[in-house]
Motif scaffolding. Sequence first.
Motif, PDB file in Angstrom:
ATOM      1  N   SER A 123       0.881  -1.053   0.019  1.00 61.04           N
ATOM      2  CA  SER A 123      -0.093   0.054  -0.019  1.00 61.04           C
ATOM      3  C   SER A 123       0.977   1.451  -0.132  1.00 61.04           C
ATOM      4  O   SER A 123       2.178   1.031   0.478  1.00 61.04           O
ATOM      5  N   GLY A 130      -2.620   4.425  -3.956  1.00 61.33           N
ATOM      6  CA  GLY A 130      -3.611   3.392  -3.037  1.00 61.33           C
ATOM      7  C   GLY A 130      -3.129   2.346  -2.592  1.00 61.33           C
ATOM      8  O   GLY A 130      -1.981   2.192  -2.321  1.00 61.33           O
ATOM      9  N   SER A 131      -4.102   1.686  -2.168  1.00 66.74           N
ATOM     10  CA  SER A 131      -3.951   0.287  -1.366  1.00 66.74           C
ATOM     11  C   SER A 131      -3.246  -0.884  -2.236  1.00 66.74           C
ATOM     12  O   SER A 131      -3.289  -0.805  -3.677  1.00 66.74           O
ATOM     13  N   GLU A 133      -4.193  -3.721  -2.361  1.00 61.63           N
ATOM     14  CA  GLU A 133      -5.188  -4.586  -3.114  1.00 61.63           C
ATOM     15  C   GLU A 133      -5.700  -3.884  -4.323  1.00 61.63           C
ATOM     16  O   GLU A 133      -5.864  -4.553  -5.374  1.00 61.63           O
ATOM     17  N   LYS A 134      -5.953  -2.609  -4.147  1.00 60.06           N
ATOM     18  CA  LYS A 134      -6.461  -1.602  -5.523  1.00 60.06           C
ATOM     19  C   LYS A 134      -5.082  -1.794  -6.444  1.00 60.06           C
ATOM     20  O   LYS A 134      -5.871  -2.018  -7.556  1.00 60.06           O
ATOM     21  N   ARG A 135      -3.849  -1.838  -6.149  1.00 63.37           N
ATOM     22  CA  ARG A 135      -2.961  -1.976  -7.111  1.00 63.37           C
ATOM     23  C   ARG A 135      -2.790  -3.180  -7.885  1.00 63.37           C
ATOM     24  O   ARG A 135      -2.792  -3.526  -9.241  1.00 63.37           O
ATOM     25  N   THR A 137      -5.511  -5.003  -8.038  1.00 62.49           N
ATOM     26  CA  THR A 137      -6.539  -5.409  -8.660  1.00 62.49           C
ATOM     27  C   THR A 137      -6.627  -4.835 -10.130  1.00 62.49           C
ATOM     28  O   THR A 137      -6.868  -5.480 -11.295  1.00 62.49           O
ATOM     29  N   GLU A 138      -5.934  -3.538 -10.470  1.00 59.14           N
ATOM     30  CA  GLU A 138      -5.589  -3.034 -11.669  1.00 59.14           C
ATOM     31  C   GLU A 138      -4.621  -3.793 -12.310  1.00 59.14           C
ATOM     32  O   GLU A 138      -4.747  -4.003 -13.460  1.00 59.14           O
ATOM     33  N   ASN A 193      -3.732  -8.471  -2.202  1.00 65.07           N
ATOM     34  CA  ASN A 193      -2.677  -7.838  -2.976  1.00 65.07           C
ATOM     35  C   ASN A 193      -1.714  -8.689  -3.710  1.00 65.07           C
ATOM     36  O   ASN A 193      -0.649  -8.006  -4.018  1.00 65.07           O
TER      37      ASN A 193
END
Length: 236
Positions: A123, A130-131, A133-135, A137-138, A193
């Motif tokens: 993160s 961002g977090s 997990e967000k990274r 997901t992208e 993540n």
Amino acid sequence: MHRSAKRLASLLACAAVPVMLVAGCSGSDTKTSDKASEAPSKSSSPSPTVAAAKYKKLPNPCEAFSKGTLDKLVPEAKDKSGDQGDSTDATTHGTCTWASSDSQGVDGTQFRWLDIGFQRYDSDPNPQIGSGEKRATEFYAKTVANAKATKGAKKLKVVKTSGTGDEATTLTYDIKKEGTAFTNTTVVARTANIVVMINYNGANMSGDDTPKAADLLKRAQPAAKEAVAAAVKANG
């Protein structure tokens, strides 16, 4: 024997193509993220909304599969310990490959190639990054999109895969390289993540039948679940 050796060398070069997809995606993404991480935050203090990354470690990629799984996927691999790729940080990125060539004499030869890649994201307090997990997901979405866009792919089928991490997608397609027909299965999965990428493909030599996509799929999807479980286990 000389022709067979040259043919196998050609197959190895062709089979490595899916690995370049994984390495290319993760490499460029990591580089971009690193630059973004170095940029000063517009905020004077870290954003309290950025959640901490769930996982801090990655498993050894060459130990992600059990012996039984490797016996099914690459039965004639000379070295079941795999060929581990170089990584500047084993906690964020890791890869491993296996090659198997099963010669049946006049009945032909079946060639199999397996590779796995792990990519983990931390993160970042900068809200533009961002977090973890967000990274992840992208990156997961980008990797699936790149696999869909594989040049020369025929009979492409894309399906969501349940029971493998938080989300997973499986792609199967036929592709021809240097006159050799390959059947390829790619599984991309994400757990929090961490993104797991598996390529499993096969080709025919000396007139043997090209492997069926359904047969490769039956082996690749359970292997993906095993790899995701290895990532979770590595974090206790």
